[in-house]
Design a protein around this motif. Structure first.
Motif, PDB file in Angstrom:
ATOM      1  N   MET A   1      57.884  84.473  63.876  1.00 60.56           N
ATOM      2  CA  MET A   1      57.813  85.698  63.248  1.00 60.56           C
ATOM      3  C   MET A   1      56.770  86.456  64.226  1.00 60.56           C
ATOM      4  SD  MET A   1      57.202  87.023  59.537  1.00 60.56           S
ATOM      5  CE  MET A   1      55.502  86.785  59.408  1.00 60.56           C
ATOM      6  N   GLU A   2      56.939  88.010  64.464  1.00 62.23           N
ATOM      7  CA  GLU A   2      56.042  88.709  65.278  1.00 62.23           C
ATOM      8  C   GLU A   2      55.702  90.015  64.471  1.00 62.23           C
ATOM      9  OE1 GLU A   2      55.487  90.557  69.477  1.00 62.23           O
ATOM     10  OE2 GLU A   2      57.461  89.598  69.131  1.00 62.23           O
ATOM     11  N   LEU A   3      54.780  90.294  64.227  1.00 59.30           N
ATOM     12  CA  LEU A   3      54.543  91.617  63.589  1.00 59.30           C
ATOM     13  C   LEU A   3      54.140  92.713  64.771  1.00 59.30           C
ATOM     14  CD1 LEU A   3      54.206  93.412  60.936  1.00 59.30           C
ATOM     15  CD2 LEU A   3      51.835  92.511  60.804  1.00 59.30           C
ATOM     16  N   LYS A   4      54.962  93.705  64.701  1.00 65.31           N
ATOM     17  CA  LYS A   4      54.501  94.810  65.978  1.00 65.31           C
ATOM     18  C   LYS A   4      54.658  96.295  65.343  1.00 65.31           C
ATOM     19  CE  LYS A   4      58.940  94.025  68.171  1.00 65.31           C
ATOM     20  NZ  LYS A   4      59.581  93.882  69.259  1.00 65.31           N
ATOM     21  N   CYS A   6      56.027  99.811  65.061  1.00 70.89           N
ATOM     22  CA  CYS A   6      57.289 100.235  65.152  1.00 70.89           C
ATOM     23  C   CYS A   6      57.314 101.939  65.338  1.00 70.89           C
ATOM     24  CB  CYS A   6      58.098  99.970  64.173  1.00 70.89           C
ATOM     25  SG  CYS A   6      59.982 100.524  64.164  1.00 70.89           S
ATOM     26  N   TYR A  44      55.085  99.102  60.685  1.00 67.80           N
ATOM     27  CA  TYR A  44      55.454  97.770  61.588  1.00 67.80           C
ATOM     28  C   TYR A  44      56.552  97.419  61.324  1.00 67.80           C
ATOM     29  CZ  TYR A  44      50.267  98.493  62.554  1.00 67.80           C
ATOM     30  OH  TYR A  44      49.027  98.747  62.969  1.00 67.80           O
ATOM     31  N   ALA A  46      58.430  93.180  61.129  1.00 70.52           N
ATOM     32  CA  ALA A  46      58.158  91.850  61.475  1.00 70.52           C
ATOM     33  C   ALA A  46      59.725  91.456  61.827  1.00 70.52           C
ATOM     34  CB  ALA A  46      57.836  90.923  60.033  1.00 70.52           C
ATOM     35  N   GLU A  47      59.694  90.663  63.038  1.00 68.86           N
ATOM     36  CA  GLU A  47      60.722  90.270  63.682  1.00 68.86           C
ATOM     37  C   GLU A  47      60.925  88.747  63.767  1.00 68.86           C
ATOM     38  OE1 GLU A  47      61.291  92.232  67.402  1.00 68.86           O
ATOM     39  OE2 GLU A  47      61.932  93.993  66.525  1.00 68.86           O
ATOM     40  N   ASP A  48      61.964  88.228  63.747  1.00 68.39           N
ATOM     41  CA  ASP A  48      62.174  86.688  63.792  1.00 68.39           C
ATOM     42  C   ASP A  48      63.452  86.584  64.934  1.00 68.39           C
ATOM     43  OD1 ASP A  48      61.773  84.163  63.591  1.00 68.39           O
ATOM     44  OD2 ASP A  48      62.930  83.778  61.975  1.00 68.39           O
ATOM     45  N   ASN A  49      63.320  86.071  66.050  1.00 71.40           N
ATOM     46  CA  ASN A  49      64.333  85.965  66.976  1.00 71.40           C
ATOM     47  C   ASN A  49      64.823  87.321  67.136  1.00 71.40           C
ATOM     48  OD1 ASN A  49      63.967  83.056  67.090  1.00 71.40           O
ATOM     49  ND2 ASN A  49      65.281  82.715  65.319  1.00 71.40           N
TER      50      ASN A  49
END
Length: 65
Positions: A1-4, A6, A44, A46-49
């Motif tokens: 998981m990545e928080l970035k 937006c 922000y 949160a992304e997963d794949n």
């Protein structure tokens, strides 16, 4: 998981509107409304794949005095 951070209004709102827990006060536009009154919206995802699994909208303000 990545928080970035937006800046994609459509992707952010699509997730908010598709969530059973979404609310108008979590939309990208609500941050724009609040920015007119001295708040700074920080958004922000949160992304997963590569898939958005959560959004986060923080409204930052500064205490006067």
């Amino acid at each position: 998981m990545e928080l970035k951070p937006c800046t994609d209004i459509n992707a952010f709102n699509a997730f908010v509107f598709s969530s059973p827990y979404g609310h108008i006060h979590q939309t990208f536009e609500w941050g724009e409304v609040k920015s007119r009154f001295g708040w700074k919206p920080l958004r922000y995802v949160a992304e997963d794949n590569g898939q958005i699994i959560a959004t986060l909208s923080i409204l930052k303000t500064y205490k006067q005095g």
